[in-house]
Design an enzyme around this catalytic site. Structure first.
Site, PDB file in Angstrom:
ATOM      1  CG  ASP A  47      -0.096  -4.000   2.706  1.00 32.87           C
ATOM      2  OD1 ASP A  47       0.412  -3.456   1.715  1.00 32.87           O
ATOM      3  OD2 ASP A  47      -0.559  -3.366   3.671  1.00 32.87           O
ATOM      4  CB  SER A  77       3.047   1.796   6.187  1.00 30.43           C
ATOM      5  OG  SER A  77       1.837   1.924   6.892  1.00 30.43           O
ATOM      6  CG  HIS A 128      -0.442   0.306   2.502  1.00 33.99           C
ATOM      7  ND1 HIS A 128      -0.222  -0.657   3.454  1.00 33.99           N
ATOM      8  CD2 HIS A 128      -0.071   1.481   3.086  1.00 33.99           C
ATOM      9  CE1 HIS A 128       0.247  -0.103   4.555  1.00 33.99           C
ATOM     10  NE2 HIS A 128       0.346   1.194   4.355  1.00 33.99           N
TER      11      HIS A 128
END
Length: 358
Positions: free
Chosen positions: A124, A210, A93
């Site tokens: 992911d 992230s 992402h």
């Protein structure tokens, strides 16, 4: 009282005096010992704190140079240098649908260029590669996430809110979590992936973290911080102290395939080999998963399931949505046999399914 009476009590008075003196001396000795013990304890406390601080600083000095900031045209995140060839692992992402990125290292403000190797949104994860590997940039060391323990001290490293080379600390709060992300476009930056065996941590994870590193005090990466829990009662804002990291075992399994083959050929994830959608009952409550289509020769087709069936249970796990079905499958392996309960023409049935691979 006459002299003889006084003399007969002389030794007794002397003995009593001696005992009193001994008692006083003993009291002083006990006080000294207590004071000494307290002083030693007070000395040990700062020493222990100093040792822990030294551990933090050692790990940060060792690992932070391997954590980079990744900037696309819109999104910003973090990544971990994976090898000495310039491969960087991050979240899918973070890269989105872009192919070229600006990368900033901990030791420099200069922008490097990286290009996408491949992304695997189902877990992911993604790998990008630097077009030029600068001197001094080293690969991180990955540990075995299956050995992570609740209460273990961890550090999260990344670029929260664009603040590069930031470090937060916490503990491993839980292990073995199965977590489903939201999807981009739904007010979330995730891929919609359902990921098993995630590491839950109290270390702060914010947008920009992230793709970074969750590291133990041994300097080994045990996970990639990926998302923070949200609280519906607070307008889906982040719930403080509840974050999740993709376990390092999953990271290395996927990254190695992308680097060697350019894509993932062995997901290790179980599947029913169907296209499905969530359905609701007459009260608009989630009530199952409708099979839209089955793959010919796939797990569901071989077990007799077909389009129009509504799945309501997998073994003992209730299934009321596509997300709950994905979570029920996340902890299982290809080739495993499960009982799938479904409804066809208002009749409840059960099929024995040998799971395929995602």
């Amino acid at each position: 009282m006459d002299a003889s009476h006084a003399r007969s009590h002389g030794p007794l008075l002397t003995a009593v005096a001696a005992l009193c003196a001994a008692a006083l001396l003993g009291g002083c000795a006990g006080a000294d010992a207590g004071h000494t013990a307290r002083a030693a304890s007070e000395r040990r406390a700062p020493a222990a704190a100093s040792d822990l601080q030294d551990d933090y600083q050692r790990v940060i000095k060792d690992v932070l140079p391997s954590v980079v900031q990744i900037q696309g045209s819109k999104d910003l995140g973090s990544g971990i240098v994976y090898d000495d060839q310039g491969h960087v692992v991050t979240n899918a992402h973070v890269v989105g649908k872009e192919r070229t990125f600006r990368v900033t290292t901990a030791g420099s403000e200069s922008n490097l260029t990286a290009r996408l190797v491949s992304a695997y949104p189902e877990q992911d994860l993604a790998v990008v590669k630097l077009t030029n590997m600068p001197a001094g940039l080293k690969a991180a060391s990955f540990g075995d996430s299956s050995r992570a323990e609740v209460g273990q001290i961890v550090l999260a490293m990344g670029s929260p809110l664009g603040l590069s080379s930031s470090v937060t600390q916490g503990i491993v709060s839980a292990i073995g979590r199965t977590v489903s992300e939201g999807r981009s476009g739904d007010g979330d930056s995730g891929t919609g992936a359902t990921i098993a065996n995630m590491v839950q941590t109290s270390a702060a994870i914010n947008p920009g973290n992230s793709g970074g590193a969750l590291v133990g005090l041994d300097g080994k990466v045990i996970g990639i911080p990926t998302l923070a829990a949200t609280d519906p009662d607070l307008g889906n804002s982040a719930a403080p102290g509840i974050g999740f990291a993709i376990p390092s075992r999953t990271v290395t399994h996927i990254a190695d395939q992308i680097i060697k083959k350019g894509r993932v050929t062995d997901s290790g994830r179980a599947a029913l080999d169907i296209t499905a959608r969530s359905v609701v009952d007459s009260s608009a409550r989630p009530s199952g998963v409708a099979v839209v289509s089955v793959r010919k020769g796939g797990a569901a087709a071989d077990a007799g399931l077909r389009a129009g069936d509504v799945i309501t249970r997998l073994n003992k796990s209730p299934v009321d949505s596509v997300t709950s079905l994905a979570e029920a499958l996340a902890g299982r392996s290809p080739g495993e046999r499960v009982d799938v309960t479904y409804v066809r023409s208002e009749q409840r049935r059960t099929a024995r399914v040998t799971l395929g691979e995602m």
